[in-house]
Enzyme design. Structure first.
Site, PDB file in Angstrom:
ATOM      1  N   GLN A 141      15.941 -73.761  10.506  1.00 40.55           N
ATOM      2  CA  GLN A 141      16.345 -72.324  10.355  1.00 40.55           C
ATOM      3  C   GLN A 141      16.312 -71.545  12.021  1.00 40.55           C
ATOM      4  O   GLN A 141      17.304 -71.581  13.084  1.00 40.55           O
ATOM      5  CB  GLN A 141      15.875 -71.337   9.531  1.00 40.55           C
ATOM      6  CG  GLN A 141      16.317 -69.508  10.350  1.00 40.55           C
ATOM      7  CD  GLN A 141      15.539 -68.992   8.628  1.00 40.55           C
ATOM      8  OE1 GLN A 141      16.679 -69.102   7.435  1.00 40.55           O
ATOM      9  NE2 GLN A 141      15.077 -68.285   8.955  1.00 40.55           N
TER      10      GLN A 141
ATOM     11  N   GLY B 161      11.764 -59.804   2.634  1.00 38.54           N
ATOM     12  CA  GLY B 161      11.102 -58.839   1.686  1.00 38.54           C
ATOM     13  C   GLY B 161      10.221 -60.096   1.443  1.00 38.54           C
ATOM     14  O   GLY B 161       9.907 -60.887   1.968  1.00 38.54           O
ATOM     15  N   ALA B 162       9.204 -59.516   0.219  1.00 41.14           N
ATOM     16  CA  ALA B 162       7.751 -59.826  -0.650  1.00 41.14           C
ATOM     17  C   ALA B 162       7.539 -60.683   0.995  1.00 41.14           C
ATOM     18  O   ALA B 162       6.771 -61.548   0.435  1.00 41.14           O
ATOM     19  CB  ALA B 162       8.512 -61.619  -0.768  1.00 41.14           C
TER      20      ALA B 162
ATOM     21  N   GLY C  67       2.471 -64.119   6.909  1.00 40.48           N
ATOM     22  CA  GLY C  67       3.136 -64.641   7.610  1.00 40.48           C
ATOM     23  C   GLY C  67       4.066 -63.811   7.923  1.00 40.48           C
ATOM     24  O   GLY C  67       3.465 -63.689   9.870  1.00 40.48           O
ATOM     25  N   HIS C  68       4.641 -63.025   7.235  1.00 38.92           N
ATOM     26  CA  HIS C  68       5.013 -62.092   8.375  1.00 38.92           C
ATOM     27  C   HIS C  68       4.753 -60.709   9.057  1.00 38.92           C
ATOM     28  O   HIS C  68       5.448 -60.549  10.371  1.00 38.92           O
ATOM     29  CB  HIS C  68       6.362 -61.492   6.571  1.00 38.92           C
ATOM     30  CG  HIS C  68       7.083 -61.787   6.139  1.00 38.92           C
ATOM     31  ND1 HIS C  68       6.837 -62.391   4.844  1.00 38.92           N
ATOM     32  CD2 HIS C  68       8.434 -62.795   5.720  1.00 38.92           C
ATOM     33  CE1 HIS C  68       8.180 -63.191   3.657  1.00 38.92           C
ATOM     34  NE2 HIS C  68       8.883 -62.657   5.089  1.00 38.92           N
TER      35      HIS C  68
ATOM     36  N   SER D 203       7.116 -66.422   0.242  1.00 42.66           N
ATOM     37  CA  SER D 203       7.494 -65.337  -0.718  1.00 42.66           C
ATOM     38  C   SER D 203       7.614 -66.376  -1.493  1.00 42.66           C
ATOM     39  O   SER D 203       7.225 -65.639  -3.093  1.00 42.66           O
ATOM     40  CB  SER D 203       8.434 -65.080  -0.334  1.00 42.66           C
ATOM     41  OG  SER D 203       7.761 -63.863   0.776  1.00 42.66           O
ATOM     42  N   ARG D 204       8.063 -67.850  -1.427  1.00 41.85           N
ATOM     43  CA  ARG D 204       8.266 -68.135  -3.116  1.00 41.85           C
ATOM     44  C   ARG D 204       6.189 -68.850  -4.097  1.00 41.85           C
ATOM     45  O   ARG D 204       7.116 -69.293  -5.150  1.00 41.85           O
ATOM     46  CB  ARG D 204       9.506 -68.990  -3.283  1.00 41.85           C
ATOM     47  CG  ARG D 204      10.730 -68.954  -3.165  1.00 41.85           C
ATOM     48  CD  ARG D 204      11.576 -69.689  -2.466  1.00 41.85           C
ATOM     49  NE  ARG D 204      13.155 -69.275  -2.343  1.00 41.85           N
ATOM     50  CZ  ARG D 204      13.811 -68.950  -2.019  1.00 41.85           C
ATOM     51  NH1 ARG D 204      13.356 -69.691  -0.474  1.00 41.85           N
ATOM     52  NH2 ARG D 204      14.689 -68.528  -1.907  1.00 41.85           N
TER      53      ARG D 204
ATOM     54  N   LEU E 200       2.511 -69.938   3.768  1.00 41.99           N
ATOM     55  CA  LEU E 200       3.214 -68.679   3.294  1.00 41.99           C
ATOM     56  C   LEU E 200       4.012 -68.866   3.038  1.00 41.99           C
ATOM     57  O   LEU E 200       4.852 -69.067   3.987  1.00 41.99           O
ATOM     58  CB  LEU E 200       2.406 -67.721   3.614  1.00 41.99           C
ATOM     59  CG  LEU E 200       1.057 -67.549   3.979  1.00 41.99           C
ATOM     60  CD1 LEU E 200       0.093 -66.014   4.568  1.00 41.99           C
ATOM     61  CD2 LEU E 200      -0.092 -67.500   3.031  1.00 41.99           C
TER      62      LEU E 200
HETATM   63  O1  PAF Z   1      13.918 -66.363   6.879  1.00 44.04           O
HETATM   64  C1  PAF Z   1      14.530 -65.063   6.065  1.00 44.04           C
HETATM   65  O2  PAF Z   1      14.150 -64.769   5.360  1.00 44.04           O
HETATM   66  C2  PAF Z   1      15.714 -65.666   5.355  1.00 44.04           C
HETATM   67  O3  PAF Z   1      16.459 -66.613   6.122  1.00 44.04           O
HETATM   68  C3  PAF Z   1      16.220 -64.357   6.996  1.00 44.04           C
HETATM   69  C4  PAF Z   1      16.419 -65.066   8.033  1.00 44.04           C
HETATM   70  C5  PAF Z   1      15.943 -63.880   7.273  1.00 44.04           C
HETATM   71  C6  PAF Z   1      17.863 -64.485   6.799  1.00 44.04           C
HETATM   72  O4  PAF Z   1      18.189 -63.523   5.252  1.00 44.04           O
END
Ligand code: PAF
Length: 286
Positions: free
Chosen positions: A157, A32-33, A37-38, A190-191, A188
């Site tokens: 990740q 969320g947030a 970028g999302h 969320s933090r 970008l």
């Molecule tokens: O990148 C993120 O926002 C998180 O690490 C994810 C992949 C949604 C897992 O909680």
């Protein structure tokens, strides 16, 4: 309009018909947030599934936060997130509770990220990647996507999710999408919304450091490291955690990499109380 599912049953119902019709399903896992970028990940997922449904999960996963990290203050902005989803044609948002995702807490079975989960972010945040991979594996199991899109900003990740999908034969194409940046270069995140005005100005040091490394990489590895360190010395209010140049798969580079060797520069630093990460590709000795 974006439909919202909060339970496993609602999620399964919402997807059943489309799946039955043989459509490809895309997933964008998020906490969320949501920001631009999302949104770029949603657009990429839509392009990947060519008319099939795109699911965006919105779930602040407690398992990936360590003691003293920002789980409690992590922004929860579901209404605004749904507007971003709707604006980008997302079919379904999956916004479950913690109990829905983890009926038993703590979960008895988790995903071990292996050695790649113990370096860089994994060294600074023990247990973080076990938490990430566990929730991503659950989301893959619940949504059963054909393709899942992750941002390259979280390079480690992305590498670990790719490895998990391949090693555990999960049958999902894991796609990485480029980092979206502010005009001054800040990645970008969320933090970023935690940053005060002065910290926001200071935070640009991360991308400047990485781009200094990328610009000097044509002269080799040592000049790239030197250029990055020189840039960092100019930075204020930036408390470095790590700055590394590795192979793209995060393995160490050879001592004397051949000209044209692809690499990745990665940085993590605290600006005030906010921990930020970033990375860029570079080519050594080109
Ligand atoms: O990148 C993120 O926002 C998180 O690490 C994810 C992949 C949604 C897992 O909680």
């Amino acid at each position: 309009m974006t439909r919202v599912a909060t339970t496993r049953a609602e999620l399964a119902d919402a997807l059943a018909e489309r799946r039955h019709a043989g459509e490809r399903v895309g997933l964008v896992p998020t906490m969320g947030a949501l920001h631009v970028g999302h949104a770029s990940l949603m657009d990429r997922a839509a392009a990947e599934v060519g008319g099939g449904p795109v699911v965006v999960s919105v779930f602040v996963n407690p398992l990936q936060f360590g003691p003293g990290e920002d789980l409690d203050r992590y922004p929860r902005t579901l209404d605004a997130d749904l507007e971003v989803c709707a604006a980008h044609g997302v079919d379904l948002a999956f916004a479950p509770t913690v109990e829905e995702v983890y009926p038993a807490w703590p979960p008895a079975v988790t995903v071990d990220p292996g050695p790649l989960g113990t370096v860089l972010e994994g060294a600074s945040r023990p247990g973080h990647f076990a938490g990430v991979l566990t929730v991503v594996a659950k989301l893959f199991g619940l949504v059963r996507p054909d393709v899942a899109v992750f941002g390259e900003k979280d390079w480690q990740q992305l590498a670990l999710v790719r490895r998990m999908a391949a090693d555990l034969c999960l049958g999902v194409d894991v796609v990485g999408a480029p980092t979206v940046r502010e005009p001054d270069g800040l990645a970008l995140s969320s933090r970023n919304r935690y940053l005060g005005p002065e910290e926001r100005l200071a935070a640009v040091a991360l991308s400047r450091t990485l781009h200094a490394a990328a610009d000097a990489a044509a002269h080799g590895l040592a000049p790239a490291v030197d250029a990055a360190r020189a840039e960092l010395r100019e930075a204020h209010k930036v408390d470095l955690d790590y700055l590394e140049i590795t192979a793209p798969d995060l393995s160490p580079l050879p001592d004397d990499p051949a000209p044209g060797t692809p690499a990745r520069a990665l940085i993590a630093a605290r600006v005030g109380s906010t921990r930020l990460i970033d990375n860029v590709p570079l080519t050594l000795g080109a």
